[in-house]
Scaffold this motif. Sequence first.
Motif, PDB file in Angstrom:
ATOM      1  N   UNK A 134      24.474  27.648  -8.376  1.00  0.00           N
ATOM      2  CA  UNK A 134      25.687  28.452  -8.298  1.00  0.00           C
ATOM      3  C   UNK A 134      26.834  27.714  -7.622  1.00  0.00           C
ATOM      4  N   UNK A 135      26.585  26.456  -7.197  1.00  0.00           N
ATOM      5  CA  UNK A 135      27.651  25.661  -6.610  1.00  0.00           C
ATOM      6  C   UNK A 135      27.513  25.413  -5.123  1.00  0.00           C
ATOM      7  N   UNK A 136      26.442  25.901  -4.515  1.00  0.00           N
ATOM      8  CA  UNK A 136      26.275  25.695  -3.071  1.00  0.00           C
ATOM      9  C   UNK A 136      25.924  24.240  -2.788  1.00  0.00           C
ATOM     10  N   UNK A 137      26.594  23.647  -1.803  1.00  0.00           N
ATOM     11  CA  UNK A 137      26.349  22.265  -1.414  1.00  0.00           C
ATOM     12  C   UNK A 137      25.965  22.207   0.066  1.00  0.00           C
ATOM     13  N   UNK A 138      24.949  21.380   0.368  1.00  0.00           N
ATOM     14  CA  UNK A 138      24.566  21.119   1.752  1.00  0.00           C
ATOM     15  C   UNK A 138      25.432  19.971   2.261  1.00  0.00           C
ATOM     16  N   UNK A 139      26.278  20.229   3.223  1.00  0.00           N
ATOM     17  CA  UNK A 139      27.155  19.185   3.752  1.00  0.00           C
ATOM     18  C   UNK A 139      26.672  18.672   5.107  1.00  0.00           C
ATOM     19  N   UNK A 140      26.001  19.514   5.878  1.00  0.00           N
ATOM     20  CA  UNK A 140      25.398  19.125   7.146  1.00  0.00           C
ATOM     21  C   UNK A 140      24.002  19.729   7.181  1.00  0.00           C
ATOM     22  N   UNK A 141      23.072  19.149   7.964  1.00  0.00           N
ATOM     23  CA  UNK A 141      21.709  19.690   7.993  1.00  0.00           C
ATOM     24  C   UNK A 141      21.652  21.170   8.349  1.00  0.00           C
ATOM     25  N   UNK A 142      22.579  21.640   9.191  1.00  0.00           N
ATOM     26  CA  UNK A 142      22.541  23.039   9.597  1.00  0.00           C
ATOM     27  C   UNK A 142      22.806  23.997   8.440  1.00  0.00           C
TER      28      UNK A 142
END
Length: 318
Positions: A134-142
């Motif tokens: 759906x477009x979610x991106x992990x940018x930081x581990x949190x």
Amino acid sequence: MWKRMIEFFAFAVWERNAAFALAIVALVIAFWPEITYMVYPPQSQQSAGIKASVDLFVKEYEQQLLARAISDSVSENQAAAFNPFEGEKINSRFNSRAAIHYFIFDPNKIGVAEWVQLGFSEKQAEAIERVKAKGFKFRVPEDLIRVNIIGQKNFDRLAPYVQIAPIPFSKPAYEKPAYASAPREKFVIDINEADSSLWELQYGIGPKTAQRIVKYRTRLGGFLRVEQVREVWGLPDSIYQSLKDKLVVKEVAIQKINVNEADVKTMGSHPYINFPLARVIESYRKEHGRFSSVEDIQKVALVTDSIYRLLQPYVRTE
């Protein structure tokens, strides 16, 4: 006195029997540890064979723990040398007993198979991938905590292994829709057709000025040129200059005056013929007869060349 004391300390038979029984019970309670020790003597030491078996079992168990810690230790690039969650039943909700395999991973680049290796069930892994789709991106581990299926507990055990590559920010490019550009028609006013309401919509022209323009056009018999609008009484030249670029004469249908039949009132109401000139024209017509052509009007004494040029389009002899 002695008799009373003897009576006080005297006991009945049943009282003496009860006191004797209580004494026996008290003695048994007082000496119960010694009695137990004599009946069940404690063993001073375990047999040599049992002790040796226990020692051997403890030694083998310690060796197994040490071998497991060495085989499951992570590389120097990992944050922890031993994961405290190793061997924990992570997927109890889905009754998954798959062995967990830890490795350095980027949550944006792995798929269902990798999530399963990290301790999630296939259903959980597929749900995580749907969130990414759906477009979610992990940018930081949190950001792993923001996915409900992962949560805080799974983040605590996976955090040492998360390495997220920087995601460059790119502004989405939108194509400008191509619209068919139709030429815009310039707004114009046909001064022979416009009514007073249309004149009132123009800047600087009020109801009275609009009525004067229409009345002047009626008296004139129609406009031949745009410049004639400036002849209207009460119209400021500044307003005319602001309007002249959108004033046009599309159709010309001039109402002409028959100078051989019109009376003084009819001729005198025309803007280019005043009442004195109308009387002179009528007197000339009575004295010399009907005008044979429009050019004969020039024979009238008050009709100059400039007046004739103005009158010529608006008069007729038939």
